[in-house]
Write an enzyme that holds these catalytic residues in place. Structure first.
Site, PDB file in Angstrom:
ATOM      1  N   GLN A  94      -5.066  -2.199   9.212  1.00 19.47           N
ATOM      2  CA  GLN A  94      -4.824  -3.490   8.566  1.00 19.47           C
ATOM      3  C   GLN A  94      -5.407  -4.623   9.414  1.00 19.47           C
ATOM      4  OE1 GLN A  94      -3.312  -3.933   5.449  1.00 19.47           O
ATOM      5  NE2 GLN A  94      -4.010  -6.026   5.737  1.00 19.47           N
ATOM      6  N   LYS A 154       0.838  -1.204   0.000  1.00 19.83           N
ATOM      7  CA  LYS A 154       0.000   0.000   0.000  1.00 19.83           C
ATOM      8  C   LYS A 154       0.872   1.253   0.000  1.00 19.83           C
ATOM      9  CE  LYS A 154      -3.731  -2.624   1.978  1.00 19.83           C
ATOM     10  NZ  LYS A 154      -4.412  -3.182   3.122  1.00 19.83           N
ATOM     11  N   ASP A 210     -11.457   1.793   3.196  1.00 23.16           N
ATOM     12  CA  ASP A 210     -11.708   0.365   2.967  1.00 23.16           C
ATOM     13  C   ASP A 210     -13.176   0.095   2.618  1.00 23.16           C
ATOM     14  OD1 ASP A 210      -9.611  -1.422   2.957  1.00 23.16           O
ATOM     15  OD2 ASP A 210      -9.476  -1.565   5.144  1.00 23.16           O
TER      16      ASP A 210
END
Ligand code: NAP
Length: 282
Positions: free
Chosen positions: A95, A51, A118
């Site tokens: 995460q 990322k 997300d």
């Protein structure tokens, strides 16, 4: 046809880089994504590194905050609230998975909906199911882009999704439905799965079991999207949920693992970060 998510994502990232290069003149800064990594699980470390690399390519400012897996739930929630209030931050990603003592649901709910890159926040999920503007989860969004890139007509097709998780199976089924496919969702309790999958014109597999989908489960000409990321028990190499070598000759379109859905997920994260940034500017 093997669709390369790697190539498509490289092209889309280059386009986003051009767009982002114009932001400082227009908005005074570039989008800022903060990624929180708790602990040092190797898979999570590698996702977070990916990322950060993609952010660099696109020109997005990336801050990775690393915390030990002994961090308490309250400390993590306090950090998220701080980032929610920070005007220089456009996107927040924690995460997953998190250590057992931390509630993932609470963490996801605490991230401001406007910064939820997300697309996991309950308000974003609700908006998706009500066809309202929202941030769409990265993996399902990337799958639809791959299908469109491959020139697959989704409308009117029989689509079977194996897997009903909140992050892949359910949202991809909803997006396929929005594209006017006729969608069936299968899961671990589905009876006679091969009979069902053989009827699929588009088959999306998100289970997490190496080479679960075999050639006898797929009809000639099926479009096969393999979401799985597994370690091959024999070779230790990355492999998908689909037995690629056996299924590829029957499929009209198929995604490889690695290099299929995975790169598209990161690409859509970049897109979501830009979208969150732009919504905050306006
Ligand atoms: P998950 O939460 O573990 O869900 C797995 C789903 O598969 C569940 O709905 C489960 O059914 C179903 N399933 C398990 N065994 C089955 C069987 N024998 N027959 C039919 N269905 C079965 O997994 P996930 O988070 O959705 O992830 C799935 C895979 O995609 C994993 O390999 C993950 O690493 C990968 N992934 C990849 C990306 C990417 O960017 N490439 C992103 C996310 C995930 P039940 O609901 O009945 O238990």
């Amino acid at each position: 046809m093997i669709i390369s998510g790697k190539e498509l994502s490289a092209r889309l990232k280059a386009e986003m880089a051009e767009q982002v290069a114009g932001f400082p003149a227009k908005y005074g800064r570039v989008p800022h994504l903060v990624v929180i990594l708790v602990g040092d699980d190797p898979a999570s470390v590698s996702y977070v590194t990916g990322k950060a690399k993609a952010s660099e390519v696109v020109g997005i400012r990336n801050t990775t905050v690393r915390k030990p897996d002994t961090i308490s739930e309250e400390e993590l929630l306090a950090l998220i609230r701080e980032l929610n209030a920070d005007d220089t931050v456009d996107g927040i990603l924690v995460q997953l998975p998190l250590p057992k003592h931390i509630s993932e649901a609470k963490v996801i709910e605490t991230i401001a909906k406007e910064k939820d890159v997300d697309g996991f926040h309950p308000l974003n999920v609700a908006a998706l199911w009500q066809k309202q503007p929202c941030t769409v989860a990265c993996t399902p969004k990337g799958i639809i882009k791959l299908l469109k890139e491959a020139g697959v007509t989704i409308s009117g097709k029989r689509a079977v999704v194996i897997g009903r998780s909140n992050i892949v199976g359910l949202p991809v089924a909803k997006l396929l439905l929005d594209e006017n496919a006729t969608v069936t969702i299968a899961h671990s309790r589905t009876v006679n799965l091969p009979e069902l999958t053989r009827q699929a014109e588009i088959l999306v597999v998100a289970i997490g079991k190496p080479r679960f989908v075999t050639a006898d489960m797929v009809s000639e000409g099926t479009v096969v999207i393999d979401v799985g990321v597994n370690r091959d028990p024999e070779t230790g190499k990355l492999c998908g949920d689909v037995d690629f070598a056996a299924v590829e000759p029957k499929a009209s379109v198929i995604t490889p693992v690695p290099g299929g859905v995975g790169p598209m997920t990161i690409c859509c994260l970049m897109e979501n970060t830009i979208e969150c940034f732009l919504r905050r500017q306006h």
